[in-house]
Enzyme design. Sequence first.
Site, PDB file in Angstrom:
ATOM      1  N   ASP A  37       0.860  -1.187   0.000  1.00 22.38           N
ATOM      2  CA  ASP A  37       0.000   0.000   0.000  1.00 22.38           C
ATOM      3  C   ASP A  37       0.897   1.237   0.000  1.00 22.38           C
ATOM      4  O   ASP A  37       2.027   1.188   0.508  1.00 22.38           O
ATOM      5  CB  ASP A  37      -0.913   0.029   1.241  1.00 22.38           C
ATOM      6  N   LEU A  39       0.606   0.249   7.386  1.00 17.17           N
ATOM      7  CA  LEU A  39      -0.544  -0.435   7.965  1.00 17.17           C
ATOM      8  C   LEU A  39      -0.816   0.114   9.348  1.00 17.17           C
ATOM      9  O   LEU A  39       0.100   0.532  10.046  1.00 17.17           O
ATOM     10  CB  LEU A  39      -0.268  -1.938   8.078  1.00 17.17           C
ATOM     11  N   SER A  40      -2.104   0.066   9.764  1.00 14.29           N
ATOM     12  CA  SER A  40      -2.442   0.613  11.079  1.00 14.29           C
ATOM     13  C   SER A  40      -1.782  -0.231  12.168  1.00 14.29           C
ATOM     14  O   SER A  40      -1.421  -1.384  11.958  1.00 14.29           O
ATOM     15  CB  SER A  40      -3.961   0.602  11.275  1.00 14.29           C
ATOM     16  N   ALA A  57      -6.775   0.999  -5.301  1.00 14.75           N
ATOM     17  CA  ALA A  57      -7.500   1.758  -6.330  1.00 14.75           C
ATOM     18  C   ALA A  57      -7.756   3.164  -5.824  1.00 14.75           C
ATOM     19  O   ALA A  57      -7.603   3.461  -4.632  1.00 14.75           O
ATOM     20  CB  ALA A  57      -8.833   1.077  -6.646  1.00 14.75           C
ATOM     21  N   TYR A  87     -14.118   5.805 -13.382  1.00 18.53           N
ATOM     22  CA  TYR A  87     -13.916   4.713 -12.416  1.00 18.53           C
ATOM     23  C   TYR A  87     -14.684   3.464 -12.853  1.00 18.53           C
ATOM     24  O   TYR A  87     -14.136   2.345 -12.861  1.00 18.53           O
ATOM     25  CB  TYR A  87     -14.391   5.208 -11.048  1.00 18.53           C
TER      26      TYR A  87
HETATM   27  P1  NAD Z   1      -9.740   2.569   0.151  1.00 13.82           P
HETATM   28  O1  NAD Z   1      -9.591   3.857  -0.579  1.00 13.82           O
HETATM   29  O2  NAD Z   1     -10.073   2.604   1.595  1.00 13.82           O
HETATM   30  O3  NAD Z   1      -8.429   1.687  -0.040  1.00 13.82           O
HETATM   31  C1  NAD Z   1      -7.669   1.691  -1.198  1.00 13.82           C
HETATM   32  C2  NAD Z   1      -6.218   1.570  -0.786  1.00 13.82           C
HETATM   33  O4  NAD Z   1      -5.419   1.556  -1.977  1.00 13.82           O
HETATM   34  C3  NAD Z   1      -5.729   2.771   0.050  1.00 13.82           C
HETATM   35  O5  NAD Z   1      -5.185   2.315   1.279  1.00 13.82           O
HETATM   36  C4  NAD Z   1      -4.687   3.435  -0.816  1.00 13.82           C
HETATM   37  O6  NAD Z   1      -3.582   3.961  -0.086  1.00 13.82           O
HETATM   38  C5  NAD Z   1      -4.239   2.276  -1.710  1.00 13.82           C
HETATM   39  N1  NAD Z   1      -3.691   2.760  -2.974  1.00 13.82           N
HETATM   40  C6  NAD Z   1      -4.228   3.659  -3.824  1.00 13.82           C
HETATM   41  N2  NAD Z   1      -3.394   3.868  -4.847  1.00 13.82           N
HETATM   42  C7  NAD Z   1      -2.311   3.072  -4.654  1.00 13.82           C
HETATM   43  C8  NAD Z   1      -1.120   2.854  -5.360  1.00 13.82           C
HETATM   44  N3  NAD Z   1      -0.842   3.508  -6.513  1.00 13.82           N
HETATM   45  N4  NAD Z   1      -0.236   1.965  -4.883  1.00 13.82           N
HETATM   46  C9  NAD Z   1      -0.461   1.312  -3.716  1.00 13.82           C
HETATM   47  N5  NAD Z   1      -1.591   1.499  -2.985  1.00 13.82           N
HETATM   48  C10 NAD Z   1      -2.500   2.360  -3.454  1.00 13.82           C
HETATM   49  O7  NAD Z   1     -10.821   1.718  -0.646  1.00 13.82           O
HETATM   50  P2  NAD Z   1     -11.593   0.398  -0.200  1.00 13.82           P
HETATM   51  O8  NAD Z   1     -12.962   0.782   0.152  1.00 13.82           O
HETATM   52  O9  NAD Z   1     -10.784  -0.381   0.745  1.00 13.82           O
HETATM   53  O10 NAD Z   1     -11.666  -0.309  -1.611  1.00 13.82           O
HETATM   54  C11 NAD Z   1     -10.832  -1.391  -1.965  1.00 13.82           C
HETATM   55  C12 NAD Z   1     -11.239  -1.841  -3.345  1.00 13.82           C
HETATM   56  O11 NAD Z   1     -12.628  -2.165  -3.385  1.00 13.82           O
HETATM   57  C13 NAD Z   1     -11.039  -0.782  -4.427  1.00 13.82           C
HETATM   58  O12 NAD Z   1     -10.615  -1.425  -5.611  1.00 13.82           O
HETATM   59  C14 NAD Z   1     -12.429  -0.212  -4.636  1.00 13.82           C
HETATM   60  O13 NAD Z   1     -12.591   0.298  -5.928  1.00 13.82           O
HETATM   61  C15 NAD Z   1     -13.283  -1.444  -4.419  1.00 13.82           C
HETATM   62  N6  NAD Z   1     -14.657  -1.117  -4.025  1.00 13.82           N
HETATM   63  C16 NAD Z   1     -14.918  -0.508  -2.828  1.00 13.82           C
HETATM   64  C17 NAD Z   1     -16.230  -0.212  -2.494  1.00 13.82           C
HETATM   65  C18 NAD Z   1     -16.586   0.469  -1.203  1.00 13.82           C
HETATM   66  O14 NAD Z   1     -17.753   0.859  -1.003  1.00 13.82           O
HETATM   67  N7  NAD Z   1     -15.654   0.641  -0.273  1.00 13.82           N
HETATM   68  C19 NAD Z   1     -17.265  -0.547  -3.377  1.00 13.82           C
HETATM   69  C20 NAD Z   1     -16.942  -1.146  -4.588  1.00 13.82           C
HETATM   70  C21 NAD Z   1     -15.640  -1.453  -4.890  1.00 13.82           C
HETATM   71  N1  SER Z   2     -18.496   2.653  -2.957  1.00 14.81           N
HETATM   72  C1  SER Z   2     -17.640   2.869  -4.075  1.00 14.81           C
HETATM   73  C2  SER Z   2     -17.514   4.323  -4.384  1.00 14.81           C
HETATM   74  O1  SER Z   2     -18.392   5.060  -4.016  1.00 14.81           O
HETATM   75  C3  SER Z   2     -18.222   2.153  -5.277  1.00 14.81           C
HETATM   76  O2  SER Z   2     -17.229   1.541  -5.956  1.00 14.81           O
HETATM   77  O3  SER Z   2     -16.568   4.703  -5.008  1.00 14.81           O
END
Ligand code: NAD
Ligand code: SER
Length: 339
Positions: A38, A42-43, A82, A157
């Site tokens: 990441d 990490l926490s 992401a 996205y």
């Molecule tokens: P988040 O933003 O909390 O976590 C994403 C992590 O990716 C972050 O810790 C960030 O530091 C890391 N990151 C970003 N760019 C990076 C890079 N270039 N290199 C290394 N690390 C990098 O998001 P999340 O909610 O934990 O989502 C995780 C995945 O699930 C993502 O792919 C997101 O699109 C997908 N997703 C999430 C949701 C949701 O509601 N949380 C819904 C649909 C899909």
């Molecule tokens: N919960 C996510 C967002 O709002 C959907 O991928 O980005």
Amino acid sequence: MSGGRVPVTLITGAAGEIGQALLHRLAGSRGDPIVTVDLRSLSTAGPGDLHREHFQGDILDSALWEQLLCRYRPTLIFHLAAILSTRAESVPVLAHRVNADGAARLLAMTADLATPDEPVRFVFPSSIAVYGLPSREAKEAAAPVSEDEHLDPATLYGAQKLYVERLGATIERLGNGLDFRAVRLPGLISSDTLPQGGTSDWAPELIHAAARGEPYCCFVNREARLPFCAMPDAVEGVLRLALCQKASLTRSAYNLGGPSLSAAEIIARVARDFPDLEVRFRLDRARDRIVAGWPGAVDDTAARRDFGFAPEHDEETLFSRYLIPGIRRRYLGDARAAG
Ligand code: NAD
Ligand code: SER
């Protein structure tokens, strides 16, 4: 060991909301050691004994992968890193590099590591953002959207998520041992963490603000509706998909669903436990428009049938058993949570 390298489960984006919940869920379980990547550290809570090493850096950095792959051989990959939907629209070039190029490079590396005899599983969290309903009226009239309908993303996205889904499925068909599995997640709500940069963030932000006794300024309209899933249910679904036999899968990307809730319904439900909740509305047109194009409900029949997705929480228990006790514990201490 393979070529002297330690077989591991790799989690990218491990410091994010889902990553933290997944590490928490895996702590104490049996399985290969876990290696994480990441941009952030990490926490301090820590992922337990299974965790071998954290690589703090960018998934776009080739040197990071050289270092990691000369010591470890990933056999299961959760590619979570992401840039989420709202932020992705404001940094389009970076979002493309991370969400599309970064995933494509990792898929190519995985295909190189895999062989037909030693496949590598690649689990990808896609999103309801791959769907695009043409109007609010169409959204209201639509039945829960199934995987092959309305695949017309209106955001960068969403287009990036759909591209990675299709790229993964295409590389898998080449037969070199890449085992690609994707879930399309709805909005996720955690009692422990807050999201950043997503479009569904109003729901978790509002609930956490209520517990902190702070007013909340909501950026979508009262009728804005999305499916939401409790973080532990989503993580369990992702794990079930990751661990099931390939033979039971009938598709490469699956919807995971959850209760379909509007902003007004969430406010009414949260106000039952936090009667002082104060919500103002200041519309962010761009984010409101994104929500208008995403489905209000998804059909997750295929996930339930093929890998036993079975969320514990319905519309009521999402709040009464998970969110309200969890956020009370977090902000008010254990005593109030028990009461
Ligand atoms: P988040 O933003 O909390 O976590 C994403 C992590 O990716 C972050 O810790 C960030 O530091 C890391 N990151 C970003 N760019 C990076 C890079 N270039 N290199 C290394 N690390 C990098 O998001 P999340 O909610 O934990 O989502 C995780 C995945 O699930 C993502 O792919 C997101 O699109 C997908 N997703 C999430 C949701 C949701 O509601 N949380 C819904 C649909 C899909
Ligand atoms: N919960 C996510 C967002 O709002 C959907 O991928 O980005």
